[in-house]
Design a protein around this motif. Structure first.
Motif, PDB file in Angstrom:
ATOM      1  N   THR A   2      15.461   0.797 -49.626  1.00  0.00           N
ATOM      2  CA  THR A   2      15.096   0.277 -48.309  1.00  0.00           C
ATOM      3  C   THR A   2      13.578   0.209 -48.221  1.00  0.00           C
ATOM      4  O   THR A   2      12.904   1.191 -48.539  1.00  0.00           O
ATOM      5  CB  THR A   2      15.647   1.217 -47.211  1.00  0.00           C
ATOM      6  N   MET A  58      17.581  -1.538 -41.004  1.00  0.00           N
ATOM      7  CA  MET A  58      17.661  -0.195 -40.437  1.00  0.00           C
ATOM      8  C   MET A  58      16.541  -0.054 -39.412  1.00  0.00           C
ATOM      9  O   MET A  58      15.419  -0.495 -39.661  1.00  0.00           O
ATOM     10  CB  MET A  58      17.475   0.843 -41.540  1.00  0.00           C
ATOM     11  N   ASP A 101      10.140   0.548 -37.915  1.00  0.00           N
ATOM     12  CA  ASP A 101       9.884   1.891 -37.380  1.00  0.00           C
ATOM     13  C   ASP A 101       8.942   1.894 -36.183  1.00  0.00           C
ATOM     14  O   ASP A 101       8.552   2.953 -35.710  1.00  0.00           O
ATOM     15  CB  ASP A 101       9.325   2.767 -38.511  1.00  0.00           C
ATOM     16  N   SER A 143      14.368   2.631 -36.813  1.00  0.00           N
ATOM     17  CA  SER A 143      14.027   4.028 -36.510  1.00  0.00           C
ATOM     18  C   SER A 143      12.771   3.999 -35.654  1.00  0.00           C
ATOM     19  O   SER A 143      12.228   2.939 -35.378  1.00  0.00           O
ATOM     20  CB  SER A 143      13.798   4.819 -37.804  1.00  0.00           C
ATOM     21  N   ARG A 162      13.413  -1.525 -43.280  1.00  0.00           N
ATOM     22  CA  ARG A 162      13.390  -0.597 -42.140  1.00  0.00           C
ATOM     23  C   ARG A 162      12.254  -0.953 -41.199  1.00  0.00           C
ATOM     24  O   ARG A 162      11.127  -1.199 -41.650  1.00  0.00           O
ATOM     25  CB  ARG A 162      13.223   0.850 -42.626  1.00  0.00           C
ATOM     26  N   THR A 175      13.819   6.730 -47.173  1.00  0.00           N
ATOM     27  CA  THR A 175      13.198   5.488 -47.625  1.00  0.00           C
ATOM     28  C   THR A 175      11.771   5.783 -48.080  1.00  0.00           C
ATOM     29  O   THR A 175      11.567   6.396 -49.125  1.00  0.00           O
ATOM     30  CB  THR A 175      13.241   4.448 -46.489  1.00  0.00           C
TER      31      THR A 175
END
Lengths: 445, 445
Positions: free
Chosen positions: A225, A284, A258, A286, A256, A198
């Motif tokens: 993303t 997503m 994070d 992470s 995303r 990404t």
């Protein structure tokens, strides 16, 4: 950086010293070395055996060039006869191994090497280094995959993997364990694993306004993303929604997250996106994820569609080492074993039979002598004969991945949980028990 | 196996995607990226920074060949202009770094990269992979060395290290941390680290009588070390003593114990050897050792003269990962930072001053802006300018090892114990605090 032609010198000194001693004593009979582990690493219900193909290729190609022999001579410990032997060295032995991606349990041979003893001894550390890396990483990745319960997991581990060889071969091991993709371009291209990625926070920071960073990516990479947690996650998602509503042609695949409280942010972001009708934009997650955090999020119903995992995978942090042993079990046709306290060995050449129960799942293993026959799938197959890799041992990765998935899927469910489970039933045959008793009596003469 | 010319493709996909976006937007200004960690790994009182020299060499040599560019084109995400830019890529920026073997603490830059933003972004994962490996391994090894309290420690870790690059570069990192030697032949030869090794149990097992194995080694390798625990340690040592008494010309340097109750066996073996007058034969211990076991043995007065350490060192098992961050701190002359919860960043270019107390030991650090001046040793020095490595940054390993030993020896004693200590005092200057406040206010416009 280490070059492939230098792998022959990537040897523990004692292997050269022992090889010279064997040669000097005229000890040229066939030895059988077994590669196995005595105990599962912490937090592992099985080890996913990987690395056999790479190691077979390395052993097949092992040579000592004139300049390498000269470098060894400079250590002043080797005699001309031995150095001459190295100059013409080619591995001439046989290797049996389980297929890559096979779940293994304590004392089951992952690989058996049969060769003139000096040859088999010389490759000890290289064999162990190769198999250790890939098995350790695959054994971690399969847990992360199980935790994600069908949602794709992408490997972001390159920066935490131990060196460039780990970053490279690890991607193949992760794939065998069932990961969906990797951020690593070279490994992805070489092994045919989908390459994904990404943007970093730095990209967002480089723009005075983060929305401009998002607009650039949306234009260059349709379906991209967007990383939304650089400053204020919810504010970023609200601004994305407003922008998308004003520009219906823009195609954003996912956002995303994070950092921060991933569960709370994922729920809020999902609500913001859904309220605006963007139900197709995925989330997503992470940032510090491992199998436990993923499992907890999914158990709590957190709306995450895909996971990026770095550190936990890259260094296999909770079990970065596997106590692989490479032990002499036969020499000159005679079973051998050492007798150190707490370090049991089963002598001789072996086979492992994996048996299914009435539900179709595996129910137990039998560790047997090589010539014994039992019901079940024999796990050890010839990989190399007389130094040549068997043609049917070289399969493309996709085929191997599919095979590995069956072997993993058919394990009993209790082995695929994150908790440490009861041991998988593995029995030793009476033949091997008798052989061990007899061998022990002989060496204790 | 990965080849050095392929390192340019060993990149996380998002770095290429971001680089293309920067190029496509005409964002060519200079960025400053800082490589640091926010928290010490578990069980570490400091991180021993290593890998800077290897990474500088790799960055200097980074190129994209025609075939590599073609492979990237096959991903269908890159435009002709960007691929053209890659074809002529050379890193043109500057690097400041602390010297290899410098103990570091949270938020202290290990390295600062200044380059056109696309260049600096492109090398992110490679820089992190290189520095991570060597710093993680060195930070473990220095603990083992401290535990051994002056007795030599030999690295036996190759078989547990994560791949061949780790097995190779790790040996240099161990040396910087003060280890005495390695079993790894190639790394020992290349880096000038003493190569050592004894024999494996398999060698003893291959002989019908272990004394014959010992005799062969004594003949081939005068002064050798004999592995005495294959069957019955005390019996083996008694037999060696009887053999040596009958053959006064035989020269045995040491015996090695590799299993069982090492403390009890070392005491008994020492007593057997001493009683026979062989006070000069040393005892080496190996087998599952780490810094805690070594420290306990020495605290208990166990007579061990040297240690071989494998698994604990090889995979840095108790802290195999370091959460290195590579963060944008300045772009186009303007300080930058992200604002994720719990992930503080200090913006701008920096310097670290390490100050000594009246006892000559280091007493604390100041993290300052690059242009600030304080008392103490400035830790960050230029390593690369305009893509060229500074001549005085390339020093032979022995010189670096000596420098590193001073930096480690001059740390206060509380940091060199195995217990987790109070933090080393590190202060941030008012200038940086103000800069952080101002930057935060600006990005939260």
């Amino acid at each position: 950086m280490i070059r492939s032609e230098d792998l022959s010198l990537l040897v523990d000194f004692y292997e050269l010293a022992m090889a010279q001693a064997y040669r000097s004593e005229g000890m040229t009979e066939t030895a059988v070395f077994s590669l196995f582990f005595r105990d599962l690493p912490p937090h592992r219900n099985f080890v996913l055996a990987c690395g056999q193909q790479h190691v077979a290729e390395v052993i097949r190609d092992l040579r000592f060039s004139a300049s390498q022999v000269a470098r060894l001579a400079s250590l002043n410990r080797f005699q001309p006869e031995f150095l001459d032997w190295l100059r013409t060295f080619r591995f001439s032995g046989h290797i049996h191994a389980v297929a890559e991606g096979t779940p293994l349990f304590p004392h089951e041979p992952l690989m058996e090497v049969e060769a003139p003893i000096a040859e088999a001894q010389l490759i000890e550390s290289l064999v162990m280094n190769y198999v250790h890396l890939e098995s350790v990483l695959a054994s971690k990745a399969v847990r992360v995959r199980h935790a994600a319960a069908g949602r794709p997991v992408v490997d972001f581990g390159m920066r935490r993997m131990h060196g460039v060889d780990a970053a490279y071969r690890g991607v193949r091991a992760y794939r065998l364990a069932g990961l969906a993709g990797t951020s690593n371009v070279l490994a992805g291209l070489d092994f045919g694993v989908p390459v994904q990625g990404t943007m970093a926070h730095s990209f967002v920071q480089a723009y005075p306004d983060e929305l401009d960073a998002f607009k650039t990516y949306a234009r260059l990479y349709p379906g991209t993303t967007l990383l939304v947690d650089t400053y204020d996650t919810r504010r970023a998602v609200h601004r994305i929604v407003a922008w998308l509503q004003a520009n219906p042609d823009v195609n954003i695949g996912a956002i995303r997250l994070d950092s921060g409280d991933l569960a709370a942010e994922a729920r809020d972001c999902r609500a913001i996106l859904d309220a605006a009708g963007f139900t197709g934009i995925r989330i997503m997650a992470s940032g510090g994820l491992d199998e436990y955090r993923i499992a907890r999020m999914l158990a709590d119903g957190v709306p995450v569609d895909a996971f990026g995992v770095g550190t936990a995978l890259g260094a296999a942090v909770d079990a970065p080492a596997l106590e692989l042993a490479y032990k002499l079990t036969e020499y000159a046709g005679q079973p051998r074993m050492k007798n150190s306290p707490g370090k049991q060995i089963w002598p001789g050449r072996k086979q492992v039979f994996r048996q299914r129960g009435s539900d179709g799942r595996y129910r137990g293993d039998i560790i047997a002598g090589r010539e014994e026959v039992f019901e079940g799938d024999p796990l050890l197959r010839p990989v190399m004969k007389y130094g040549v890799i068997m043609e049917d041992a070289l399969t493309d990765l996709d085929t191997q991945v599919k095979r590995a998935q069956v072997r993993i899927d058919d394990l009993p469910g209790y082995l695929k949980t994150l908790a440490t489970s009861e041991p998988f039933p593995v029995v030793i045959t009476d033949y091997l028990k008798t052989l061990q008793r007899e061998t022990l009596a002989r060496v204790h003469h």
